[in-house]
Write an enzyme that holds these catalytic residues in place. Structure first.
Site, mmCIF file in Angstrom:
data_model
loop_
_atom_site.group_PDB
_atom_site.id
_atom_site.type_symbol
_atom_site.label_atom_id
_atom_site.label_comp_id
_atom_site.label_asym_id
_atom_site.label_seq_id
_atom_site.Cartn_x
_atom_site.Cartn_y
_atom_site.Cartn_z
ATOM 1 N N GLY A 192 11.681 -71.298 -6.166
ATOM 2 C CA GLY A 192 11.184 -71.322 -4.797
ATOM 3 C C GLY A 192 11.923 -72.365 -3.974
ATOM 4 O O GLY A 192 13.011 -72.134 -3.441
ATOM 5 N N GLY A 193 11.346 -73.549 -3.889
ATOM 6 C CA GLY A 193 11.880 -74.612 -3.023
ATOM 7 C C GLY A 193 13.370 -74.874 -3.203
ATOM 8 O O GLY A 193 14.105 -75.038 -2.218
ATOM 9 N N ASN B 13 13.286 -67.156 -4.466
ATOM 10 C CA ASN B 13 12.155 -66.645 -3.673
ATOM 11 C C ASN B 13 11.993 -67.549 -2.457
ATOM 12 O O ASN B 13 11.525 -68.674 -2.578
ATOM 13 C CB ASN B 13 10.887 -66.661 -4.547
ATOM 14 C CG ASN B 13 9.644 -66.300 -3.757
ATOM 15 O OD1 ASN B 13 9.726 -65.726 -2.672
ATOM 16 N ND2 ASN B 13 8.488 -66.646 -4.296
ATOM 17 N N TRP B 14 12.376 -67.021 -1.308
ATOM 18 C CA TRP B 14 12.367 -67.863 -0.104
ATOM 19 C C TRP B 14 10.990 -67.933 0.561
ATOM 20 O O TRP B 14 10.821 -68.635 1.552
ATOM 21 C CB TRP B 14 13.408 -67.352 0.897
ATOM 22 C CG TRP B 14 14.811 -67.422 0.371
ATOM 23 C CD1 TRP B 14 15.234 -68.059 -0.775
ATOM 24 C CD2 TRP B 14 15.981 -66.830 0.938
ATOM 25 N NE1 TRP B 14 16.589 -67.892 -0.938
ATOM 26 C CE2 TRP B 14 17.073 -67.148 0.101
ATOM 27 C CE3 TRP B 14 16.219 -66.063 2.087
ATOM 28 C CZ2 TRP B 14 18.376 -66.727 0.376
ATOM 29 C CZ3 TRP B 14 17.512 -65.644 2.358
ATOM 30 C CH2 TRP B 14 18.573 -65.973 1.509
ATOM 31 N N LYS B 15 10.056 -67.156 0.078
ATOM 32 C CA LYS B 15 8.694 -67.138 0.643
ATOM 33 C C LYS B 15 8.761 -66.906 2.164
ATOM 34 O O LYS B 15 9.658 -66.203 2.624
ATOM 35 C CB LYS B 15 7.959 -68.432 0.284
ATOM 36 C CG LYS B 15 8.046 -68.756 -1.205
ATOM 37 C CD LYS B 15 7.077 -69.821 -1.634
ATOM 38 C CE LYS B 15 7.345 -70.189 -3.080
ATOM 39 N NZ LYS B 15 6.283 -70.952 -3.679
ATOM 40 N N GLU C 136 0.804 -66.580 -5.188
ATOM 41 C CA GLU C 136 0.350 -66.732 -3.797
ATOM 42 C C GLU C 136 -0.239 -65.423 -3.282
ATOM 43 O O GLU C 136 -1.188 -65.418 -2.496
ATOM 44 C CB GLU C 136 1.517 -67.231 -2.927
ATOM 45 C CG GLU C 136 1.824 -68.696 -3.234
ATOM 46 C CD GLU C 136 3.271 -69.109 -3.042
ATOM 47 O OE1 GLU C 136 4.046 -68.390 -2.392
ATOM 48 O OE2 GLU C 136 3.634 -70.174 -3.576
ATOM 49 N N GLU D 183 4.961 -67.997 -14.551
ATOM 50 C CA GLU D 183 4.860 -69.065 -13.560
ATOM 51 C C GLU D 183 3.472 -69.704 -13.644
ATOM 52 O O GLU D 183 2.510 -69.176 -13.045
ATOM 53 C CB GLU D 183 5.060 -68.507 -12.157
ATOM 54 C CG GLU D 183 6.403 -67.879 -11.912
ATOM 55 C CD GLU D 183 6.779 -67.960 -10.443
ATOM 56 O OE1 GLU D 183 7.796 -68.584 -10.137
ATOM 57 O OE2 GLU D 183 6.038 -67.434 -9.599
ATOM 58 N N SER E 135 8.631 -75.253 -9.974
ATOM 59 C CA SER E 135 9.292 -76.548 -9.760
ATOM 60 C C SER E 135 10.618 -76.670 -10.516
ATOM 61 O O SER E 135 10.958 -77.742 -11.012
ATOM 62 C CB SER E 135 8.339 -77.694 -10.124
ATOM 63 O OG SER E 135 7.223 -77.695 -9.264
ATOM 64 N N GLY F 1 5.535 -75.168 -6.759
ATOM 65 C CA GLY F 1 5.577 -76.004 -5.567
ATOM 66 C C GLY F 1 4.983 -77.383 -5.736
ATOM 67 O O GLY F 1 4.799 -78.112 -4.766
ATOM 68 N N HIS G 139 3.024 -62.259 -7.282
ATOM 69 C CA HIS G 139 3.219 -63.712 -7.186
ATOM 70 C C HIS G 139 1.844 -64.373 -7.043
ATOM 71 O O HIS G 139 0.944 -63.816 -6.411
ATOM 72 C CB HIS G 139 4.110 -64.036 -5.984
ATOM 73 C CG HIS G 139 4.565 -65.461 -5.974
ATOM 74 N ND1 HIS G 139 3.761 -66.487 -5.554
ATOM 75 C CD2 HIS G 139 5.733 -66.036 -6.369
ATOM 76 C CE1 HIS G 139 4.419 -67.641 -5.680
ATOM 77 N NE2 HIS G 139 5.606 -67.392 -6.173
HETATM 78 C C1 PEP Z 1 7.901 -69.664 -6.722
HETATM 79 O O1 PEP Z 1 7.831 -69.508 -5.518
HETATM 80 O O2 PEP Z 1 7.758 -68.684 -7.457
HETATM 81 C C2 PEP Z 1 8.170 -70.987 -7.250
HETATM 82 C C3 PEP Z 1 8.309 -71.110 -8.535
HETATM 83 O O3 PEP Z 1 8.257 -72.012 -6.363
HETATM 84 P P1 PEP Z 1 8.810 -73.507 -6.674
HETATM 85 O O4 PEP Z 1 10.138 -73.319 -7.373
HETATM 86 O O5 PEP Z 1 8.971 -74.126 -5.342
HETATM 87 O O6 PEP Z 1 7.836 -74.172 -7.555
#
Ligand code: PEP
Length: 269
Positions: A254-255, A25-27, A117, A187, A233, A193, A115
């Site tokens: 994500g990251g 997930n590149w957001k 966010e 999640e 994470s 994050g 999500h």
């Molecule tokens: C996400 O965006 O769903 C996520 C889990 O981000 P991260 O891996 O950066 O915690």
């Protein structure tokens, strides 16, 4: 190279019949040129065997979907195209929104819905998430439905109740035939994050809460077919621990999906 054609289909996990899915997930990161470059690098760093037991999806911003669709098709790269969101209406006066049918025409296979966010920053309710999931399924795509508790809910021992009500909202009124096609991502909000992942045992508690909420409406047989990812994470150092848990069928990253090196290391972990 035949083994890397788009015809490669990841085999199911022989332990449970569910096919692993690792999603990036590149957001709101990477313009379409950066996105192309990342997918090209990812393709070159992955081995043929990486595709054999794990399906990989990338979820660029809307502005890069067409470019990535063309790249995947032209170079026959066996990575699935995903989106990060959609609107539940089919068309109309909804300035700034993108419909499921628009995504379907771009060859999108997976759409993230709900999500945290989206829920927290943009105020999406459980009902919105359910309508989005149905819109995605209606276009023969697969929703990745995100659920998870906040830190304060966790501290009040409400984790399982929160997950169950988020899952209920999506599956209660859905046919079992559609329900078994869903992917859920557990999640925990506090892990997204933050650099602080859940313990694998906590991720299993979350996954089990998702599965039992589905079983309540559709029975064990349907719930055993639904894939459940863990997200929060994830990196190359902890990915294997999560995937070693029989109840976890993949990862939402994500990251660590924002560079080819980091995402390859997660996939190969
Ligand atoms: C996400 O965006 O769903 C996520 C889990 O981000 P991260 O891996 O950066 O915690």
């Amino acid at each position: 190279m035949a083994a890397r054609s788009r015809d490669v289909v990841a085999k199911p996990n022989p332990r449970n019949g569910r096919c692993r899915l690792i999603s990036g997930n590149w957001k709101m990161n990477l313009n379409h040129l950066e996105a192309i470059s990342l997918v090209q690098k990812l393709h070159y760093s992955l081995r043929d065997s990486d595709y054999q037991f794990t399906e990989i999806s990338v979820h660029p911003p809307f502005t890069a979907l067409r470019s990535i669709q063309l790249l995947l098709e032209t170079d026959r790269i066996p990575i699935s195209l995903g989106a990060q969101n959609c609107y539940f209406e089919g068309s109309g006066a909804y300035t700034g929104e993108v419909s499921a049918s628009m995504l379907s025409k771009l060859g999108v296979k997976y759409v993230i819905v709900g999500h945290s966010e989206r829920r927290d920053i943009f105020g999406e309710s459980d009902e919105d998430v359910a309508m989005k999931a149905n819109a995605v399924l209606g276009l023969q795509m697969t929703p990745i439905v995100c659920v998870g508790e906040s830190l304060s809910q966790r501290e009040r021992f409400e984790t399982e109740g929160v997950i169950q009500s988020q899952v209920d909202a999506v599956v209660a009124a859905m046919s079992s035939e559609l329900c078994e096609q869903l992917v859920f991502a557990y999640e925990p909000k506090w892990a997204i994050g933050s650099g602080v992942p859940a313990e694998p045992a906590d991720a299993v508690v979350g996954a089990n809460a998702v599965r039992s909420a589905i079983a309540k409406h559709h029975g064990e047989d349907v719930s055993s077919k639904v894939r459940i990812q863990y997200g929060g994470s994830v990196n190359s150092a902890n990915a294997k621990e999560f995937l070693d848990q029989g109840e976890i069928d993949g990862l939402l990253v994500g990251g660590a999906s924002l560079t080819a090196e980091a995402f390859t290391a997660v996939i190969q972990a």
